[in-house]
Design an enzyme around this catalytic site. Structure first.
Site, PDB file in Angstrom:
ATOM      1  N   SER A 143      -9.819   2.503   2.884  1.00 15.17           N
ATOM      2  CA  SER A 143      -8.888   2.851   1.912  1.00 15.17           C
ATOM      3  C   SER A 143      -8.049   2.147   1.375  1.00 15.17           C
ATOM      4  O   SER A 143      -7.595   2.747   0.205  1.00 15.17           O
ATOM      5  CB  SER A 143      -8.071   4.219   2.927  1.00 15.17           C
ATOM      6  OG  SER A 143      -7.235   3.274   3.776  1.00 15.17           O
ATOM      7  N   SER A 165     -10.227   0.152   6.955  1.00  9.96           N
ATOM      8  CA  SER A 165      -9.511   0.169   5.584  1.00  9.96           C
ATOM      9  C   SER A 165      -8.978  -0.958   4.997  1.00  9.96           C
ATOM     10  O   SER A 165      -8.689  -1.184   3.844  1.00  9.96           O
ATOM     11  CB  SER A 165      -8.637   1.115   5.438  1.00  9.96           C
ATOM     12  OG  SER A 165      -9.333   2.571   5.623  1.00  9.96           O
ATOM     13  N   LYS A 211       0.928  -1.156  -0.012  1.00  5.84           N
ATOM     14  CA  LYS A 211      -0.048  -0.007   0.003  1.00  5.84           C
ATOM     15  C   LYS A 211       0.789   1.112   0.111  1.00  5.84           C
ATOM     16  O   LYS A 211       1.973   1.372   0.753  1.00  5.84           O
ATOM     17  CB  LYS A 211      -1.082  -0.168   1.209  1.00  5.84           C
ATOM     18  CG  LYS A 211      -2.091   1.101   1.319  1.00  5.84           C
ATOM     19  CD  LYS A 211      -2.679   0.929   2.443  1.00  5.84           C
ATOM     20  CE  LYS A 211      -4.013   1.982   2.602  1.00  5.84           C
ATOM     21  NZ  LYS A 211      -4.929   2.169   3.955  1.00  5.84           N
TER      22      LYS A 211
END
Lengths: 95, 483
Positions: B150, B174, B75
């Site tokens: 997210s 997330s 990420k």
């Protein structure tokens, strides 16, 4: 609970955050709606409840006071917007 | 190669059926083919091929570990030395991290190959990936829908088989919410289990990194690398890391599952309720016992979360000042103008909203009413979980109110967007671990089952996930066009 355009300007100044003039009313409305949501917490009695700052109620760990970092100024300054002679440059603060 | 599990990939590498370079090239090719999904912010092709060739040497010398030569992706919230770390923001669009996050170091030490950096909501603030400076990543199950957020790019990369496994972070859901909406497996570990060093901070008392993969079995292999004490993270917990793969096959006979009645109220969509009930019925067949539990403060999780997260965000994001790194505005008139305009020009609308909210909640005269109150409510929520988890082994419920929603459907209404995290947010407030498992489809789009455990029960959660994945095949379904 509702916030005015002036409130938003004040908060934006505290946060040093530029907001488009045209957007201020919009933020005032959004933040007022959010505050309404948050005010729901008032329905719960929390008298005497200890505030929880950390999920595991940990305390700050201590470590021996020894140097663990090496000097990386040059390395760090390569990603800075503006530097000179090892210093970070900003607009003049004192006239 | 792209359909194999991590263990199968590792076996293939060891038996020289394919090399790490070949494997890496396969995934790099898939990433290029499916660029339209916008899953990656940066593809680190050169580094990946270097790492793969090193891994091949290690494999040949017999000096390798479980993930040696296996491609993964990070990420874009984890700092990667020499490679752009944007955190989904214009503010860090030019930021080349000068050091590696501990999680990145650990994957490097394990010999894993990094394919690139994954798209995400700006500074991890969002539930749809739509707040990303780079535009939303698209859900491979329905490309007009969001992947969740997210960690949206992370979930898309795994679902579309662009990477075998990836990392994510979870502050309010997330990891779990995008995992559910993209039909993959995601684990949010106990707060403090995975180092936050070099993981760009949003809300420091809630943020936690974790694995996202196609199965619980694969997630266990990732978790083995990610978990552990880190002296560089002051909230890292000093506790031994168990062997997460060793207990995957333990029997679930006698497992006590609690169903919080607040999760199954009349508001729960009937299709969603049916999917979760079907999953729970599978667990009964596996020998589990079902008990109803009550968690009366759960409905206060969203207001408490948004006060605490916004307050912490306004404080954490004050570091972006246009002086030492990141975006700086053109021709600042004075120092205040430099700060104000750099921040105003580089942060997106959702980040601004949360900074304003947090600044207000922490300002003189309002602190007690909002921040202190939220911390007290947080305690009540945590006590609810403690009580429930003293009666049962784990809790189960939905991950989301429904399947993936259309791009643009909720982006104009922050409160509607916040409500999409209603089942995940309380877990972060309590700091507990929770697993999101693929558990069926609604209108052709995946939905998930959430399994919540006690502190440091990740091995148990992965065992519970793995046993379910032995008797169901939801996790093996692949979106059309990405087989």
């Amino acid at each position: 609970m509702s916030l005015t355009a002036n409130d938003v300007k004040k908060i934006a100044h505290l946060a040093r955050l530029g907001i488009d003039q045209q957007q201020i009313e919009h933020y005032a409305q959004d933040l007022s709606n959010l505050l309404d949501l948050m005010t729901q917490m008032g329905q719960r009695d929390t008298q005497g409840v200890a505030p929880m700052a950390h999920p595991l109620d940990q305390v700050q760990r201590l470590r021996p006071d020894v140097v663990s970092e090496t000097d990386q100024r040059q390395n760090f300054q390569t990603i800075a917007p503006q530097t000179e002679a090892g210093l970070y440059l900003v607009p003049k603060v004192i006239e | 190669m792209h359909t194999l599990t991590l263990s199968q990939l590792a076996a293939g590498l060891r038996s020289q059926q394919f090399s790490s370079v070949e494997l890496t090239q396969t995934f790099l090719k898939r990433i290029a083919q499916h660029q339209n999904l916008n899953a990656f912010v940066t593809v680190s092709e050169k580094l990946a091929l270097q790492q793969a060739s090193q891994a091949d040497q290690q494999l040949a010398s017999g000096n390798s570990s479980a993930l040696t030569g296996i491609p993964i992706a990070q990420k874009d919230i984890f700092c990667t030395q020499g490679i752009k770390t944007s955190c989904g923001s214009k503010m860090l669009d030019n930021f080349i991290a000068p050091y590696n996050a501990t999680v990145v170091e650990k994957f490097n030490a394990a010999g894993a190959v990094m394919l690139g950096k994954l798209n995400m909501d700006e500074f991890a603030m969002g539930s749809s990936n739509e707040t990303s400076f780079y535009g939303p990543s698209l859900n491979p199950w329905a490309t007009d829908c969001v992947p969740g957020g997210s960690s949206g790019g992370s979930a898309v990369a795994v679902a579309a088989r662009l990477a075998p496994a990836v990392t994510g972070t979870d502050t309010g859901g997330s990891i779990r919410q995008p995992a559910a909406l993209c039909g993959i497996t995601g684990l949010k570990p106990t707060y403090g289990r995975v180092s936050r060093y070099g993981m760009i901070a949003y809300a420091s008392s809630l943020d936690q990194g974790g694995p996202m993969a196609r199965s619980a079995e694969d997630a266990a292999l990732l978790m083995q690398v990610m978990a552990g004490f880190d002296p560089k993270d002051s909230t890292s917990v000093e506790q031994a890391v168990p062997d997460y793969s060793a207990t995957l096959n333990d029997s679930l006979q006698g497992l006590k599952i609690g169903l919080p009645k607040q999760f199954f109220s009349a508001d729960l969509d009937s299709n969603m309720a049916a999917a979760v009930q079907a999953a729970i019925a599978e667990y009964q067949k596996l020998g589990a016992e079902i008990v109803e539990v009550s968690m009366p403060t759960l409905d206060m999780a969203i207001p408490a979360y948004y006060v605490i997260a916004s307050a912490e965000c306004s404080s954490n994001l004050s570091r972006y000042d246009g002086v030492r790194f990141g975006y700086r505005c053109q021709n600042p008139a004075d120092l205040t103008d430099l700060y104000t305009r750099s921040r105003g020009e580089a942060f997106g609308a959702e980040v601004k909203r949360r900074i304003l909210m947090g600044t207000y909640a922490l300002s003189a005269g309002y602190y007690d009413a909002y921040y202190l109150k939220a911390q007290q409510v947080r305690r009540l929520i945590s006590d609810d979980f403690k009580r429930a988890l003293s009666e049962v082994d784990v809790l189960m419920g939905p991950v989301t109110p429904g399947p993936a929603f259309r791009i643009g459907e909720k982006s104009g209404d922050p409160i509607q967007m916040y409500l999409s995290d209603i089942y995940t947010i309380a877990i972060n407030l309590a700091g507990l671990p929770a697993l999101s498992l693929p558990a069926g489809f609604i209108d052709g789009k995946p939905v998930g089952l959430q399994v919540i455990g006690n502190y440091f029960s990740e091995a148990k959660l992965l065992n519970i996930g793995h046993q379910y994945q032995q008797v169901t095949d939801w996790h093996q379904q692949q979106p059309h066009g990405f087989e």
